[in-house]
Design a protein around this motif. Structure first.
Motif, mmCIF file in Angstrom:
data_model
loop_
_atom_site.group_PDB
_atom_site.id
_atom_site.type_symbol
_atom_site.label_atom_id
_atom_site.label_comp_id
_atom_site.label_asym_id
_atom_site.label_seq_id
_atom_site.Cartn_x
_atom_site.Cartn_y
_atom_site.Cartn_z
ATOM 1 N N GLY A 25 0.837 -1.197 0.000
ATOM 2 C CA GLY A 25 0.000 0.000 0.000
ATOM 3 C C GLY A 25 0.865 1.237 0.000
ATOM 4 O O GLY A 25 1.810 1.347 0.787
ATOM 5 N N LEU A 26 0.575 2.185 -0.891
ATOM 6 C CA LEU A 26 1.320 3.437 -1.007
ATOM 7 C C LEU A 26 0.347 4.607 -1.049
ATOM 8 O O LEU A 26 -0.653 4.552 -1.761
ATOM 9 N N VAL A 27 0.655 5.657 -0.311
ATOM 10 C CA VAL A 27 -0.141 6.889 -0.346
ATOM 11 C C VAL A 27 0.810 8.070 -0.234
ATOM 12 O O VAL A 27 1.751 8.049 0.575
ATOM 13 N N ILE A 28 0.573 9.093 -1.047
ATOM 14 C CA ILE A 28 1.301 10.350 -0.930
ATOM 15 C C ILE A 28 0.280 11.480 -0.943
ATOM 16 O O ILE A 28 -0.708 11.424 -1.669
ATOM 17 N N SER A 29 0.496 12.486 -0.093
ATOM 18 C CA SER A 29 -0.481 13.568 0.015
ATOM 19 C C SER A 29 0.199 14.850 0.476
ATOM 20 O O SER A 29 1.203 14.813 1.197
ATOM 21 N N ASN A 30 -0.368 15.992 0.043
ATOM 22 C CA ASN A 30 0.037 17.276 0.612
ATOM 23 C C ASN A 30 -1.068 17.829 1.521
ATOM 24 O O ASN A 30 -1.011 18.973 1.954
ATOM 25 N N PHE A 31 -2.083 17.004 1.787
ATOM 26 C CA PHE A 31 -3.161 17.317 2.727
ATOM 27 C C PHE A 31 -3.953 18.561 2.315
ATOM 28 O O PHE A 31 -4.558 19.220 3.149
ATOM 29 N N ALA A 32 -3.934 18.839 1.035
ATOM 30 C CA ALA A 32 -4.689 19.988 0.531
ATOM 31 C C ALA A 32 -5.318 19.636 -0.810
ATOM 32 O O ALA A 32 -6.470 19.229 -0.872
ATOM 33 N N SER A 33 -4.537 19.730 -1.857
ATOM 34 C CA SER A 33 -5.092 19.578 -3.197
ATOM 35 C C SER A 33 -4.798 18.237 -3.840
ATOM 36 O O SER A 33 -5.384 17.904 -4.867
ATOM 37 N N GLU A 34 -3.914 17.463 -3.249
ATOM 38 C CA GLU A 34 -3.503 16.244 -3.948
ATOM 39 C C GLU A 34 -3.259 15.091 -2.993
ATOM 40 O O GLU A 34 -2.532 15.228 -2.010
ATOM 41 N N THR A 35 -3.882 13.964 -3.291
ATOM 42 C CA THR A 35 -3.622 12.703 -2.607
ATOM 43 C C THR A 35 -3.673 11.586 -3.644
ATOM 44 O O THR A 35 -4.630 11.480 -4.391
ATOM 45 N N ARG A 36 -2.626 10.788 -3.698
ATOM 46 C CA ARG A 36 -2.586 9.647 -4.610
ATOM 47 C C ARG A 36 -2.328 8.385 -3.814
ATOM 48 O O ARG A 36 -1.590 8.409 -2.818
ATOM 49 N N SER A 37 -2.921 7.284 -4.258
ATOM 50 C CA SER A 37 -2.704 6.014 -3.578
ATOM 51 C C SER A 37 -2.662 4.885 -4.587
ATOM 52 O O SER A 37 -3.173 5.005 -5.706
ATOM 53 N N ASN A 38 -2.050 3.789 -4.166
ATOM 54 C CA ASN A 38 -1.978 2.611 -5.028
ATOM 55 C C ASN A 38 -1.818 1.377 -4.150
ATOM 56 O O ASN A 38 -1.153 1.426 -3.117
#
Length: 218
Positions: A25-38
Protein backbone atom coordinates in the motif's frame (compact mmCIF):
# COMPACT_ATOMS: atom_id res chain seq x y z
CA UNK A 1 -8.64 13.97 7.12
CA UNK A 2 -7.70 17.30 8.66
CA UNK A 3 -6.73 19.97 6.16
CA UNK A 4 -5.17 22.54 8.50
CA UNK A 5 -1.77 23.25 6.96
CA UNK A 6 -0.48 25.40 9.78
CA UNK A 7 2.31 22.96 10.54
CA UNK A 8 3.02 21.70 7.02
CA UNK A 9 4.16 23.80 4.10
CA UNK A 10 1.71 23.46 1.23
CA UNK A 11 4.57 22.52 -1.11
CA UNK A 12 5.50 19.55 1.08
CA UNK A 13 4.14 16.01 0.91
CA UNK A 14 4.05 12.98 3.16
CA UNK A 15 4.44 9.34 2.13
CA UNK A 16 2.89 6.27 3.76
CA UNK A 17 3.87 2.60 3.25
CA UNK A 18 2.01 -0.57 4.19
CA UNK A 19 3.94 -3.80 3.69
CA UNK A 20 2.72 -6.07 6.49
CA UNK A 21 0.69 -8.23 4.06
CA UNK A 22 1.42 -9.54 0.53
CA UNK A 23 -0.14 -6.30 -0.72
CA UNK A 24 1.91 -3.12 -0.98
CA UNK A 25 0.00 0.00 0.00
CA UNK A 26 1.32 3.44 -1.01
CA UNK A 27 -0.14 6.89 -0.35
CA UNK A 28 1.30 10.35 -0.93
CA UNK A 29 -0.48 13.57 0.02
CA UNK A 30 0.04 17.28 0.61
CA UNK A 31 -3.16 17.32 2.73
CA UNK A 32 -4.69 19.99 0.53
CA UNK A 33 -5.09 19.58 -3.20
CA UNK A 34 -3.50 16.24 -3.95
CA UNK A 35 -3.62 12.70 -2.61
CA UNK A 36 -2.59 9.65 -4.61
CA UNK A 37 -2.70 6.01 -3.58
CA UNK A 38 -1.98 2.61 -5.03
CA UNK A 39 -2.33 -0.98 -3.86
CA UNK A 40 -0.26 -3.70 -5.51
CA UNK A 41 -0.49 -7.42 -4.79
CA UNK A 42 3.20 -8.31 -4.97
CA UNK A 43 3.26 -11.41 -2.80
CA UNK A 44 6.78 -12.79 -2.54
CA UNK A 45 8.00 -10.23 -5.08
CA UNK A 46 7.62 -7.42 -2.53
CA UNK A 47 11.28 -7.33 -1.52
CA UNK A 48 12.62 -7.33 -5.08
CA UNK A 49 10.21 -4.79 -6.61
CA UNK A 50 9.24 -2.36 -3.85
CA UNK A 51 12.07 0.08 -4.56
CA UNK A 52 11.14 0.39 -8.24
CA UNK A 53 7.45 0.83 -7.43
CA UNK A 54 8.34 3.54 -4.92
CA UNK A 55 10.47 5.42 -7.44
CA UNK A 56 7.67 5.34 -10.01
CA UNK A 57 4.90 6.09 -7.51
CA UNK A 58 6.41 9.25 -6.08
CA UNK A 59 6.66 10.97 -9.47
CA UNK A 60 6.18 13.81 -10.33
CA UNK A 61 7.20 14.64 -6.76
CA UNK A 62 10.77 14.04 -5.64
CA UNK A 63 12.21 12.74 -2.38
CA UNK A 64 13.07 16.32 -1.44
CA UNK A 65 9.34 17.14 -1.46
CA UNK A 66 8.67 14.88 1.54
CA UNK A 67 8.13 16.37 5.01
CA UNK A 68 7.71 13.02 6.75
CA UNK A 69 7.15 9.29 6.21
CA UNK A 70 4.63 6.98 7.86
CA UNK A 71 4.82 3.19 7.86
CA UNK A 72 2.78 0.28 9.20
CA UNK A 73 4.92 -1.21 11.98
CA UNK A 74 2.92 -4.44 12.33
CA UNK A 75 1.61 -6.77 13.46
CA UNK A 76 1.66 -8.68 10.22
CA UNK A 77 3.98 -10.81 8.15
CA UNK A 78 7.52 -10.84 9.53
CA UNK A 79 9.42 -10.26 6.29
CA UNK A 80 7.05 -7.68 4.82
CA UNK A 81 6.87 -5.71 8.05
CA UNK A 82 10.67 -5.65 8.32
CA UNK A 83 11.06 -4.50 4.71
CA UNK A 84 8.65 -1.59 5.13
CA UNK A 85 10.19 -0.33 8.36
CA UNK A 86 13.74 -0.65 7.03
CA UNK A 87 12.85 1.34 3.90
CA UNK A 88 11.11 4.03 5.96
CA UNK A 89 14.09 4.27 8.33
CA UNK A 90 16.53 4.48 5.42
CA UNK A 91 14.55 7.23 3.71
CA UNK A 92 14.13 9.08 6.98
CA UNK A 93 17.87 8.94 7.61
CA UNK A 94 18.89 9.98 4.10
CA UNK A 95 16.30 12.77 3.85
CA UNK A 96 16.64 13.84 7.49
CA UNK A 97 12.86 13.79 8.05
CA UNK A 98 10.63 12.25 10.75
CA UNK A 99 9.39 8.66 10.47
CA UNK A 100 6.08 7.77 12.11
CA UNK A 101 5.38 4.09 12.83
CA UNK A 102 1.68 3.27 13.08
CA UNK A 103 0.15 0.04 14.33
CA UNK A 104 -1.59 -2.07 11.71
CA UNK A 105 -4.42 -2.57 14.20
CA UNK A 106 -4.64 1.16 14.95
CA UNK A 107 -5.03 1.87 11.23
CA UNK A 108 -7.92 -0.62 11.06
CA UNK A 109 -9.53 1.00 14.11
CA UNK A 110 -9.14 4.48 12.61
CA UNK A 111 -10.62 3.30 9.33
CA UNK A 112 -13.68 2.00 11.16
CA UNK A 113 -13.95 5.13 13.29
CA UNK A 114 -14.05 7.26 10.15
CA UNK A 115 -17.04 5.25 8.93
CA UNK A 116 -18.88 5.05 12.26
CA UNK A 117 -18.56 8.17 14.39
CA UNK A 118 -20.58 6.53 17.17
CA UNK A 119 -17.85 4.00 17.91
CA UNK A 120 -15.79 5.45 20.75
CA UNK A 121 -14.08 2.23 21.83
CA UNK A 122 -12.78 -0.17 19.20
CA UNK A 123 -11.48 -3.68 19.87
CA UNK A 124 -9.44 -5.05 16.96
CA UNK A 125 -8.43 -8.67 16.46
CA UNK A 126 -6.32 -10.28 13.76
CA UNK A 127 -5.23 -13.90 13.27
CA UNK A 128 -1.66 -14.62 14.36
CA UNK A 129 0.51 -17.69 14.00
CA UNK A 130 0.13 -20.89 15.99
CA UNK A 131 -3.51 -20.31 16.84
CA UNK A 132 -2.92 -17.00 18.61
CA UNK A 133 -4.59 -13.63 18.07
CA UNK A 134 -3.13 -10.15 17.67
CA UNK A 135 -5.38 -7.82 19.64
CA UNK A 136 -5.69 -4.21 20.76
CA UNK A 137 -8.36 -1.88 22.13
CA UNK A 138 -8.45 1.78 21.18
CA UNK A 139 -10.46 4.76 22.29
CA UNK A 140 -11.30 7.65 19.99
CA UNK A 141 -9.82 10.89 21.30
CA UNK A 142 -12.03 13.99 21.73
CA UNK A 143 -12.71 15.86 18.48
CA UNK A 144 -11.52 12.80 16.54
CA UNK A 145 -7.91 13.94 16.85
CA UNK A 146 -6.46 10.44 17.14
CA UNK A 147 -6.55 7.20 19.13
CA UNK A 148 -5.58 6.22 22.66
CA UNK A 149 -4.43 2.62 23.14
CA UNK A 150 -6.39 1.28 26.12
CA UNK A 151 -4.90 -2.16 25.43
CA UNK A 152 -1.70 -1.83 23.34
CA UNK A 153 -1.00 -4.35 20.60
CA UNK A 154 -0.50 -7.76 22.12
CA UNK A 155 -0.63 -11.49 21.35
CA UNK A 156 -3.20 -13.61 23.17
CA UNK A 157 -4.77 -17.02 23.00
CA UNK A 158 -8.37 -16.89 21.76
CA UNK A 159 -9.49 -17.82 25.28
CA UNK A 160 -7.51 -15.00 26.91
CA UNK A 161 -8.84 -12.49 24.36
CA UNK A 162 -12.43 -13.58 24.97
CA UNK A 163 -11.86 -13.26 28.70
CA UNK A 164 -10.41 -9.78 28.21
CA UNK A 165 -13.47 -8.69 26.24
CA UNK A 166 -15.88 -10.31 28.70
CA UNK A 167 -14.31 -8.36 31.54
CA UNK A 168 -14.06 -5.06 29.66
CA UNK A 169 -15.99 -2.48 31.63
CA UNK A 170 -17.26 -0.30 28.76
CA UNK A 171 -19.12 -0.97 25.56
CA UNK A 172 -16.99 -1.53 22.47
CA UNK A 173 -17.17 -2.35 18.79
CA UNK A 174 -15.34 -5.53 17.79
CA UNK A 175 -13.51 -5.40 14.46
CA UNK A 176 -11.92 -8.37 12.69
CA UNK A 177 -8.87 -7.45 10.62
CA UNK A 178 -8.43 -10.27 8.14
CA UNK A 179 -7.84 -9.03 4.60
CA UNK A 180 -7.43 -5.91 2.51
CA UNK A 181 -5.29 -4.25 5.15
CA UNK A 182 -3.25 -2.32 2.57
CA UNK A 183 -6.39 -0.26 1.99
CA UNK A 184 -5.77 1.30 5.40
CA UNK A 185 -2.53 2.94 4.22
CA UNK A 186 -4.47 6.20 3.97
CA UNK A 187 -5.45 5.78 7.62
CA UNK A 188 -1.79 5.28 8.55
CA UNK A 189 -0.99 8.60 6.89
CA UNK A 190 -3.93 10.29 8.62
CA UNK A 191 -2.83 9.12 12.07
CA UNK A 192 0.74 10.21 11.40
CA UNK A 193 -0.48 13.63 10.22
CA UNK A 194 -2.48 14.07 13.42
CA UNK A 195 0.71 13.40 15.39
CA UNK A 196 2.59 15.82 13.13
CA UNK A 197 0.02 18.52 13.84
CA UNK A 198 0.55 17.95 17.55
CA UNK A 199 4.22 18.78 17.09
CA UNK A 200 5.64 15.26 17.19
CA UNK A 201 8.77 14.71 15.10
CA UNK A 202 10.01 11.14 15.73
CA UNK A 203 13.58 10.47 14.68
CA UNK A 204 14.07 7.71 12.12
CA UNK A 205 16.07 5.67 14.65
CA UNK A 206 12.95 5.38 16.82
CA UNK A 207 11.06 3.57 14.04
CA UNK A 208 10.90 -0.05 15.14
CA UNK A 209 8.70 -2.90 13.90
CA UNK A 210 6.20 -4.75 16.08
CA UNK A 211 6.32 -8.45 15.29
CA UNK A 212 4.48 -9.76 18.33
CA UNK A 213 5.71 -13.29 17.64
CA UNK A 214 8.99 -14.85 16.69
CA UNK A 215 8.81 -16.01 13.04
CA UNK A 216 9.71 -19.59 13.99
CA UNK A 217 8.76 -21.85 16.85
CA UNK A 218 11.52 -22.14 19.42
Amino acid sequence: MATDLEHLEITKYALALHTTTPELGLVISNFASETRSNILNLGRDLSSHIHQYLIEFIKPQTWADLAFIAVAKGPGGFTGTRIGVVIARTLGQQLDIPVFVISTLAAVAWSEASKNQNSKTLAVEMPAQRGKIFAAIYQLMPNNCGLIALLPDTVLTPEAWQETLANWNTSYQLIEAKSGLAATTTNILELAYLDWQQGKRPHWSEALPYYGQHPVDL
